[in-house]
Design an enzyme around this catalytic site. Structure first.
Site, mmCIF file in Angstrom:
data_model
loop_
_atom_site.group_PDB
_atom_site.id
_atom_site.type_symbol
_atom_site.label_atom_id
_atom_site.label_comp_id
_atom_site.label_asym_id
_atom_site.label_seq_id
_atom_site.Cartn_x
_atom_site.Cartn_y
_atom_site.Cartn_z
ATOM 1 N N THR A 1 36.362 42.508 49.520
ATOM 2 C CA THR A 1 35.744 43.297 48.642
ATOM 3 C C THR A 1 35.045 42.629 47.374
ATOM 4 O O THR A 1 34.323 43.091 46.874
ATOM 5 C CB THR A 1 36.549 44.376 47.832
ATOM 6 O OG1 THR A 1 37.917 43.679 47.444
ATOM 7 C CG2 THR A 1 37.127 45.337 49.262
ATOM 8 N N ASP A 2 35.639 41.319 47.109
ATOM 9 C CA ASP A 2 35.319 40.778 45.969
ATOM 10 C C ASP A 2 33.735 40.368 45.856
ATOM 11 O O ASP A 2 33.260 40.570 44.754
ATOM 12 C CB ASP A 2 36.132 39.473 45.655
ATOM 13 C CG ASP A 2 37.441 39.535 45.209
ATOM 14 O OD1 ASP A 2 38.019 40.687 44.969
ATOM 15 O OD2 ASP A 2 38.198 38.541 45.044
ATOM 16 N N THR B 1 40.472 41.274 53.027
ATOM 17 C CA THR B 1 41.753 41.988 53.219
ATOM 18 C C THR B 1 41.916 42.972 54.085
ATOM 19 O O THR B 1 42.964 43.048 54.759
ATOM 20 C CB THR B 1 42.087 42.771 51.816
ATOM 21 O OG1 THR B 1 41.856 41.896 50.523
ATOM 22 C CG2 THR B 1 43.180 43.506 51.729
ATOM 23 N N LYS C 1 31.649 46.588 42.128
ATOM 24 C CA LYS C 1 33.386 46.378 42.261
ATOM 25 C C LYS C 1 33.720 46.551 40.742
ATOM 26 O O LYS C 1 33.377 45.537 40.024
ATOM 27 C CB LYS C 1 33.916 45.284 42.997
ATOM 28 C CG LYS C 1 35.652 45.342 42.841
ATOM 29 C CD LYS C 1 36.022 44.282 43.711
ATOM 30 C CE LYS C 1 37.782 44.370 43.922
ATOM 31 N NZ LYS C 1 38.352 43.318 44.689
#
Lengths: 406, 326
Positions: free
Chosen positions: A157-158, A83, A235
Site C-alpha cells: 500500500t505504501d 502486506t 494513502k
C-alpha cells in the site's frame, strides 16, 4: 553446537537449573528462543543455556507459493508482493512478502467461484517498487487484459497510488478494469483486511469498468470497501484499514453489504490503447520554511520536470526565485501543486503566485503532487518533450477535477 | 496426600489478575471509561498459527462464519481497534509482573518474548492474544504444604462480551488490552479449601500491593481438576467461594460418572449406539434445544440406548446431558 541450532529443531535445555523442552523458533544475537509445549515462547542467553539434546525435525511448515496460471481465465491476479501477500516470519518477527494462494482461497470464496489465473511476480515490498517495476507491472497488466475480463494487482500500500497512477496513465483506453488491492494487516492475522479487500476486488473486476482503481476499506467495517480512481487516490494514514482516501471526489465504486455500486466511472473500451514507457527524469520537492535555494537547485539539476509541493494556493519563499528561474532557463519544466493535498493551486491571487507565473512556473490545478510526478514521467516517456507543459495541464485520466463539490 | 483420601485428585489454578494503570500495549487507562456511540464490525479468518498448524477451534469458528461488532469506549484507541501496531510494552506493568514473579519464588527470565495465541471467537480484534512468560518455577508455602508455581505470564486481556446472537457477537473495547497477570500453579492443591487458600494468598498479595484494577471481574480463576478420568478446566470463576463450589460440583459429577461407568460395565453385553439420521422425526419438534441445533445447520441423529434405563437422567445421574456436551 549452538550455531547448528535450526528453526524447528526439538531440544531440551537447562537454564539456571530449570529444564525446558521445546522447538527452536530462532537463534541469533546470543539469544535462543524456543516454543514450549504449552505454546509459550521463552528466550534465554545461549551462553547460559546448557543444551542437552537436539533432534532434527521438520522445520516450521512454510507453504510454497503455488502458481495457478490457467488458460482463458475470467480474471487475472498479478501478485507483486506487499502486506496482502505477506506473512510474519516468527523467527524474526518481521513481515516478509510471499504469495500463499491456499490461505487466500480458503478465506476468499469468490476466488473459487471464478476462473482466475494467478501470476506471481518477484515479491517486493512497495517501497522497492519504482518506475522500472511500473513498466513491468503495466506490461503484465496489458498482457492479462488481452486474455481476461478483469485484472487485479496485489500491491503493497505504501506506494500503491504511484504504481496505480502509472498504470492508469499508460492505458489511454482499457477493455477491462484494473483493480489494485492491498491490505494494511498482513494475511497471517485472523483480522487481516486482505480477505475482504481481495474479495471485493474480484467483484469490482467483473464490472463494466474501463478504469484503474484502488480497492481498500472505506471505513473500519469489513463490509465497507471502496474503489478509488487511481489518479485521485492517496494513502492518508500509516496503519488504518481505511488509509486510502479519494481526494476531492467520491470513490468511483463502493461495496456495501455485498452490493456493488459505481459512480461516474468510465465504461470498458472496445480496444486496448497502451503506451508503456516511463522516463525517470522528474522529481518532487516539498517546500518548507527552511528550504534553501541550493537544495532546490541540486534536486532539479539535470531533470526535465520538477514538481513543487507549495504552501496553500501554490507558494514558495522568495529565496527560491533565483534557483527556479535558473532551472527553467536551463530547460527544466517547473510545476506547482499544493502540499495541502485537498484543493487547487491558484497563482493569480497573491503577488507570490503572479511572480511565479511570470517566471514560467506552471500551475497544475488540483492534481495530486505524486500523480503529477508520475504523469510527467509518463509524458516524457511517450510524447515529444515539447508537449510536456501543455499535456501536464490537460485532464487525461480524471487526475484534474473540474468541479470540487461542497 | 489428599484432603479427600483419594490419591488421584489433582487441582491446579490459573489465576488471572488485571493490573491497574495503563493498558499493556497502548496509553489507554484501564479504569474510568464510558462507551461512545461509535462501533465497527469485522470478520475473522482462518490462518495457521506460529507453528504452521491450524487450531481446531479456528476451524470451528470458520464454520460458524460470524460477524463481530465492537463498541468503542473512551479508554480505547487505534491499537484496540487493530488499526495500529502495538506500542512499546507498558514498563510499569512489566515491573509489577517481575516483582510478582519474585514474590512467588520464580526465576525471572532475562528476556521475555511475546507470542500470538490465536483466538478467533471475536474476543480479540486482532484474532490473537499477545502473551509472554515472565517468571517460571516458583513455590508458595501453604497450610497443606508447598504449591509449585509453573509460570507467571503477562498478557493482554480480551474484550468484554456484551451480546451474542446466532451469527454475530458484540464486544466492548474497554477491557481489551488491560494488563493481565496469569499465575499458574502445578496440580499440587489437594482439596477445595486448599484451592481457596492458594487463590486468596496469591490474589491477596497483589490486592494489598494496590496493583489490582478496581472492578468486579478484575480477578478471575480457571480451575483445573482431575481425579483420574482426564483433566477438566472450569473457566472464569470470579469469587473465592465459587472456587470451592465449582470443585465440589465437579468432584461429585466425576464420582457419579465413575460409579455409572462401573454399573454400565457390569451390564451383560455391550452398550452399542447405532446412530441413524432422525431429521424426519424431529422436523416439528417442540424442543428449543433441538430447534436451535437444526437452525444452525446441525443434523439430528438418534439411537436406542439399550440397557441404559434410569441412567440418562435419574437422581444424581445426568448421563444424557453429559453425552450431549461430548
Amino acid at each position: 553446537m549452538h550455531k547448528e541450532l535450526r528453526q524447528g529443531n526439538r531440544l531440551s535445555l537447562t537454564f539456571r537449573g530449570i529444564r525446558f523442552e521445546g522447538t527452536v523458533v530462532t537463534s541469533g544475537n546470543g539469544l535462543l528462543t524456543i516454543k514450549l509445549r504449552n505454546g509459550y515462547n521463552i528466550t534465554v542467553p545461549v551462553e547460559e543455556a546448557i543444551i542437552e539434546s537436539v533432534t532434527e525435525s521438520a522445520p516450521f511448515q512454510q507453504e510454497k507459493p503455488e502458481l495457478l496460471e490457467i488458460e482463458n481465465p475470467d480474471l487475472t491476479i498479478i501478485a507483486t508482493g506487499g502486506t496482502i501477500a505477506s506473512r510474519v516470519d516468527y523467527s524474526t518477527g518481521a513481515v516478509y512478502p510471499v504469495l500463499e494462494p491456499e490461505s487466500l482461497i480458503e478465506n476468499v470464496p469468490e476466488l473459487a467461484e471464478s476462473k482466475i489465473s494467478v501470476h506471481a511476480m518477484e515479491p517486493l515490498l512497495s517501497e522497492n517498487i519504482g518506475p522500472d517495476q511500473w513498466m513491468n507491472i503495466s506490461n503484465r497488466v496489458r498482457m492479462s487484459m488481452e486474455k481476461s475480463r478483469g485484472v487485479i494487482v496485489l500491491h503493497g500500500t505504501d506506494t500503491m497510488a504511484y504504481t496505480a497512477s502509472a498504470v492508469a496513465f499508460m492505458f489511454e483506453q482499457q477493455t477491462a478494469p484494473v483493480v489494485f488491492v492491498g491490505s494494511q494487516r498482513s494475511s497471517d492475522r485472523p483480522s487481516s483486511d486482505a480477505f475482504s479487500n481481495l474479495s471485493a476486488s474480484i467483484l469490482f473486476a467483473r464490472e463494466d469498468l474501463g478504469e484503474t482503481g484502488i480497492c481498500m476499506h472505506g471505513g473500519l467495517n469489513d463490509s465497507d470497501i471502496t474503489l478509488i480512481r487511481a489518479v485521485r487516490a492517496r494513502k492518508m494514514h500509516s496503519s488504518r484499514r481505511d488509509a486510502f482516501k479519494s481526494i476531492g471526489e467520491a470513490p468511483i465504486g463502493r461495496l456495501a453489504d455485498r452490493f456493488v455500486s459505481l459512480t461516474g466511472a468510465k465504461r470498458r473500451g472496445d480496444k486496448i490503447r497502451w503506451s508503456g514507457k516511463m522516463k525517470d527524469s522528474s522529481t518532487l520537492v516539498y517546500f518548507h520554511p527552511a528550504l534553501q535555494g541550493k537544495d532546490v537547485a541540486e534536486m532539479g539539476q539535470g531533470k526535465e520536470a520538477l514538481i513543487i509541493m507549495g504552501t496553500g494556493l501554490g507558494h514558495v519563499s522568495k529565496r527560491l526565485y533565483g534557483p527556479i528561474k535558473e532551472l527553467i532557463s536551463s530547460g527544466t519544466s517547473v510545476f506547482m501543486t499544493t502540499q495541502c493535498i485537498y484543493g487547487s493551486v491558484n497563482l493569480e491571487v497573491y503577488s507570490t503566485g503572479r511572480e511565479l507565473l511570470e517566471m514560467g512556473v506552471i500551475p497544475l490545478y488540483n492534481m495530486l503532487p505524486e500523480v503529477a510526478l508520475v504523469k510527467s514521467m509518463y509524458l516524457l516517456g511517450n510524447y515529444d518533450r515539447t508537449l510536456l507543459n501543455d499535456l501536464m495541464r490537460q485532464n487525461l485520466r480524471g487526475e484534474v477535477l473540474e468541479r470540487e463539490l461542497i | 496426600m489428599s484432603g479427600y483420601g483419594v490419591s488421584k485428585i489433582k487441582i491446579g489454578l490459573e489465576i488471572h489478575i488485571q493490573l491497574s494503570g495503563k493498558k499493556l500495549f497502548c496509553s489507554c487507562q484501564t479504569e474510568g471509561y464510558n462507551f461512545h456511540e461509535q462501533k465497527f464490525s469485522r470478520a475473522l479468518h482462518t490462518v495457521s498459527g506460529e507453528s504452521g498448524h491450524t487450531d481446531p477451534a479456528v476451524i470451528y469458528e470458520r464454520i460458524r462464519n460470524r460477524t463481530f461488532t465492537y463498541l468503542v469506549s473512551s479508554n480505547s484507541c487505534l491499537v484496540e481497534a487493530d488499526e495500529e501496531p502495538p506500542h512499546d510494552i507498558n514498563v510499569d506493568a512489566l515491573e509489577k509482573a517481575i516483582a510478582a514473579s519474585l514474590a512467588l519464588g520464580c526465576t525471572v527470565l532475562p528476556t521475555i518474548s511475546y507470542m500470538r495465541k490465536i483466538v478467533v471467537d471475536g474476543s480479540n480484534t486482532s484474532g490473537f492474544q499477545r502473551t509472554a512468560i515472565v517468571g517460571v518455577n516458583g513455590m508458595i508455602g501453604t497450610s497443606k504444604g508447598g504449591v509449585r508455581i509453573s509460570n507467571v505470564c503477562l498478557e493482554e486481556d480480551s474484550c468484554r462480551k456484551i451480546d451474542e446472537a446466532s451469527g454475530s457477537a458484540t464486544y466492548g473495547l474497554d477491557r481489551l488490552g488491560v494488563p493481565l497477570l496469569e499465575i499458574s500453579t502445578e496440580p499440587d492443591i489437594v482439596d477445595s479449601d486448599h484451592a481457596v487458600e492458594v487463590a486468596e494468598k496469591i490474589g491477596g498479595m497483589l490486592i494489598y500491593a494496590g496493583w489490582v484494577r478496581k472492578g468486579p471481574d478484575s480477578i478471575r480463576q480457571d480451575v483445573n481438576f482431575s481425579m483420574g478420568f482426564g483433566r477438566v478446566e472450569i473457566k472464569g470463576v470470579q469469587k473465592l467461594t465459587d472456587i470451592r463450589n465449582a470443585i465440589e460440583a465437579e468432584r461429585e459429577r466425576q464420582e457419579w460418572i465413575s460409579e455409572l461407568r462401573n454399573r454400565i460395565g457390569n451390564i451383560s453385553g455391550k452398550v452399542i449406539f447405532n446412530l441413524v439420521d432422525a431429521e424426519e422425526v424431529f422436523k416439528a419438534t417442540g424442543s428449543r434445544i433441538l430447534q436451535r441445533a437444526r437452525a444452525s445447520g446441525l443434523t439430528i441423529y438418534a439411537s436406542r440406548a439399550r440397557s441404559l434405563r434410569g441412567y440418562l437422567k435419574s437422581g444424581k445421574f445426568r448421563l444424557g446431558g453429559n453425552c450431549l456436551r461430548w
